[in-house]
Design a protein around this motif. Structure first.
Motif, PDB file in Angstrom:
ATOM      1  N   ASN A  25       0.838  -1.193   0.000  1.00  0.00           N
ATOM      2  CA  ASN A  25       0.000   0.000   0.000  1.00  0.00           C
ATOM      3  C   ASN A  25       0.879   1.251   0.000  1.00  0.00           C
ATOM      4  O   ASN A  25       2.040   1.212   0.409  1.00  0.00           O
ATOM      5  CB  ASN A  25      -0.887   0.008   1.246  1.00  0.00           C
ATOM      6  CG  ASN A  25      -1.823  -1.189   1.285  1.00  0.00           C
ATOM      7  OD1 ASN A  25      -2.822  -1.234   0.598  1.00  0.00           O
ATOM      8  ND2 ASN A  25      -1.469  -2.178   2.094  1.00  0.00           N
ATOM      9  N   THR A  26       0.333   2.358  -0.447  1.00  0.00           N
ATOM     10  CA  THR A  26       1.024   3.644  -0.375  1.00  0.00           C
ATOM     11  C   THR A  26       0.686   4.285   0.955  1.00  0.00           C
ATOM     12  O   THR A  26      -0.465   4.655   1.210  1.00  0.00           O
ATOM     13  CB  THR A  26       0.596   4.578  -1.525  1.00  0.00           C
ATOM     14  OG1 THR A  26       0.907   3.946  -2.776  1.00  0.00           O
ATOM     15  CG2 THR A  26       1.329   5.900  -1.440  1.00  0.00           C
ATOM     16  N   VAL A  27       1.679   4.398   1.811  1.00  0.00           N
ATOM     17  CA  VAL A  27       1.461   4.844   3.181  1.00  0.00           C
ATOM     18  C   VAL A  27       2.063   6.219   3.412  1.00  0.00           C
ATOM     19  O   VAL A  27       3.167   6.515   2.967  1.00  0.00           O
ATOM     20  CB  VAL A  27       2.070   3.825   4.177  1.00  0.00           C
ATOM     21  CG1 VAL A  27       2.060   4.365   5.603  1.00  0.00           C
ATOM     22  CG2 VAL A  27       1.310   2.505   4.104  1.00  0.00           C
ATOM     23  N   SER A  28       1.314   7.055   4.110  1.00  0.00           N
ATOM     24  CA  SER A  28       1.816   8.354   4.568  1.00  0.00           C
ATOM     25  C   SER A  28       1.370   8.519   6.017  1.00  0.00           C
ATOM     26  O   SER A  28       0.621   7.707   6.543  1.00  0.00           O
ATOM     27  CB  SER A  28       1.256   9.491   3.704  1.00  0.00           C
ATOM     28  OG  SER A  28      -0.168   9.535   3.780  1.00  0.00           O
ATOM     29  N   GLY A  29       1.854   9.593   6.652  1.00  0.00           N
ATOM     30  CA  GLY A  29       1.469   9.781   8.042  1.00  0.00           C
ATOM     31  C   GLY A  29       1.803  11.158   8.550  1.00  0.00           C
ATOM     32  O   GLY A  29       2.357  11.995   7.821  1.00  0.00           O
ATOM     33  N   SER A  30       1.452  11.393   9.818  1.00  0.00           N
ATOM     34  CA  SER A  30       1.747  12.679  10.449  1.00  0.00           C
ATOM     35  C   SER A  30       1.846  12.478  11.949  1.00  0.00           C
ATOM     36  O   SER A  30       1.363  11.489  12.496  1.00  0.00           O
ATOM     37  CB  SER A  30       0.644  13.700  10.140  1.00  0.00           C
ATOM     38  OG  SER A  30      -0.577  13.305  10.748  1.00  0.00           O
TER      39      SER A  30
END
Length: 435
Positions: A25-30
């Protein structure tokens, strides 16, 4: 899918993020600030926004957030405005784990250790609440089978969504009662439901509550099933050797009866589907976990240890191990540096905290790590008078030892004996010289 994780710097959310990244999956975060976990995730190519910002929400398919994130969070609001599905971590688990053969480990104490030991024994993916030294992460990905070893969290009820094929419960001591509104029946019922949902159940039957569980289960009675416990050093590293039921003798990294108990539960779970001799061999691959009796440095008559213990039961067990280790190494003193975690937990367990540092030669108490709670007054000097505690602002790494600071002035220098830090806040960075 494109998945964004709010609070990605926390150990629980970071585990899910890494796992979903491994799955393609294409994962991003903050998160609100950089930390070691954030830096590690960035090194894996995961885009992370610091601090939370609405611009981080673009065209994701799903947004997952940690339990402490409020509905007013700018990224939650932005996702909802864009029509993107938003789920708290506990609800996201239903999707992430729904098609896995999950070995879910729960309990107030010992679940990270038990999970990591089980991951050393059994093949499969793993998501645990601490970094296993065996694979240098809190996540291991294995796409050759559907097994997943998972540390199941009772603090927000999310263990009920972990889809356990095998439920392993170390204990059910009341903890995180603020989530359960101090309703003990609600708390224990959650454990009943978790255990009942699994095909295989492995429980510590000497726990006061778990001993009442009915139905099929593999029951461990530590006082009679674990015997011949002895502590040995392998190249200066602590190991516990013990006999388990009729299965023979096992050797596991770490000191203490609690280590033998955690290992025994993992062994019994694994032995359901594996030859005992294979279990006996593979458990030797366990090398401990970061922040659990984590030996940072050992040199010149000084040993510095970092431990995550933040509940009196955990601290008392680890203190016993520390005293044994110091004695075997010929060290004369044991110093504990404690950073209380949350005002609510500290006050709820103050009486037990006042006794759990038994045998310590020096006790240093740092300010409470509030974890977002409002400050409350606690008379540490009065409650802990028996230990003649030193109240300090922080500690600073100095070689194998520590400088104890108050108002930026060094008030004590620790450079010999066994020094062990306890806490789930930023004390780990202070001990490691990272802050």
């Amino acid at each position: 899918m494109k998945i964004h994780f709010i609070g990605i710097g926390g150990i629980g959310i970071s585990g899910l993020a890494q796992y979903m990244d491994h799955k393609g999956n294409t994962v991003s975060g903050s998160d609100i600030a950089d930390n070691r976990i954030v830096k590690q995730l960035r090194s894996k190519g995961i885009a992370i926004t610091i601090p939370h910002d609405a611009s981080a929400i673009t065209d994701q398919d799903l947004v997952v957030h940690s339990a402490i994130i409020k509905p007013t969070n700018v990224e939650v609001v932005a996702a909802q405005e864009k029509g993107i599905e938003v789920l708290p971590r506990r609800e996201a688990l239903l999707r992430i784990l729904q098609d896995k053969e999950v070995y879910a480990v729960a309990g107030a104490h010992g679940k990270s250790t038990t999970s990591a030991i089980l991951a050393a024994i059994m093949e499969g993916s793993a998501i645990i609440g601490a970094e296993s030294k065996a694979f240098g992460s809190n996540v291991r990905y294995d796409d050759t089978n559907e097994r997943l070893i998972f540390e199941a969290d009772e603090s927000d009820g999310s263990f009920l969504n972990s889809n356990p094929y095998c439920a392993i419960v170390t204990n059910a001591e009341p903890e995180h009662m603020e989530y359960y509104e101090y309703d003990y029946e609600r708390f224990y019922d959650a454990y009943r439901r978790f255990i009942a949902s699994a095909a295989i159940r492995v429980i510590n039957a000497e726990d006061e509550f778990l001993g009442t569980i009915e139905g099929d289960a593999i029951r461990l009675y530590p006082s009679r099933d674990i015997s011949e416990v002895e502590y040995v050093l392998h190249d200066g590293e602590p190991h516990t050797r013990f006999r388990l039921k009729e299965l023979g003798t096992f050797d596991v990294w770490g000191f203490g009866e609690h280590i033998a108990l955690d290992a025994a539960l993992a062994i019994l779970a694994a032995a359901e589907t594996m030859p005992v001799e294979t279990v006996r061999e593979r458990i030797l691959g366990y090398r401990g976990i970061k922040k659990r009796f984590d030996i940072i440095e050992s040199a010149n008559g000084c040993v510095l240890i970092d431990d995550y213990g933040h509940h009196p039961t955990e601290i008392a067990a680890t203190m016993a191990s520390a005293r044994t280790y110091a004695r075997m190494l010929g060290l004369e003193t044991v110093t504990a540096v404690w950073q209380p975690h949350k005002y609510s937990r500290t006050i709820d367990n103050l009486e037990a905290f006042s006794h759990c540092f038994e045998g310590v030669d020096r006790l240093i108490i740092l300010p409470v790590w509030a974890a977002g709670e409002e400050p409350r007054i606690i008379d540490f000097e009065g409650v802990f008078a028996a230990y003649s505690p030193l109240l300090a602002d922080r500690v600073k790494r100095r070689g194998c030892g520590l400088e104890v600071l108050k108002e930026d002035t060094m008030v004590q220098q620790l450079e010999s004996g066994l020094i062990i830090g306890f806490g789930a806040g930023d004390i780990t960075y202070q001990l490691r010289g990272e802050k």
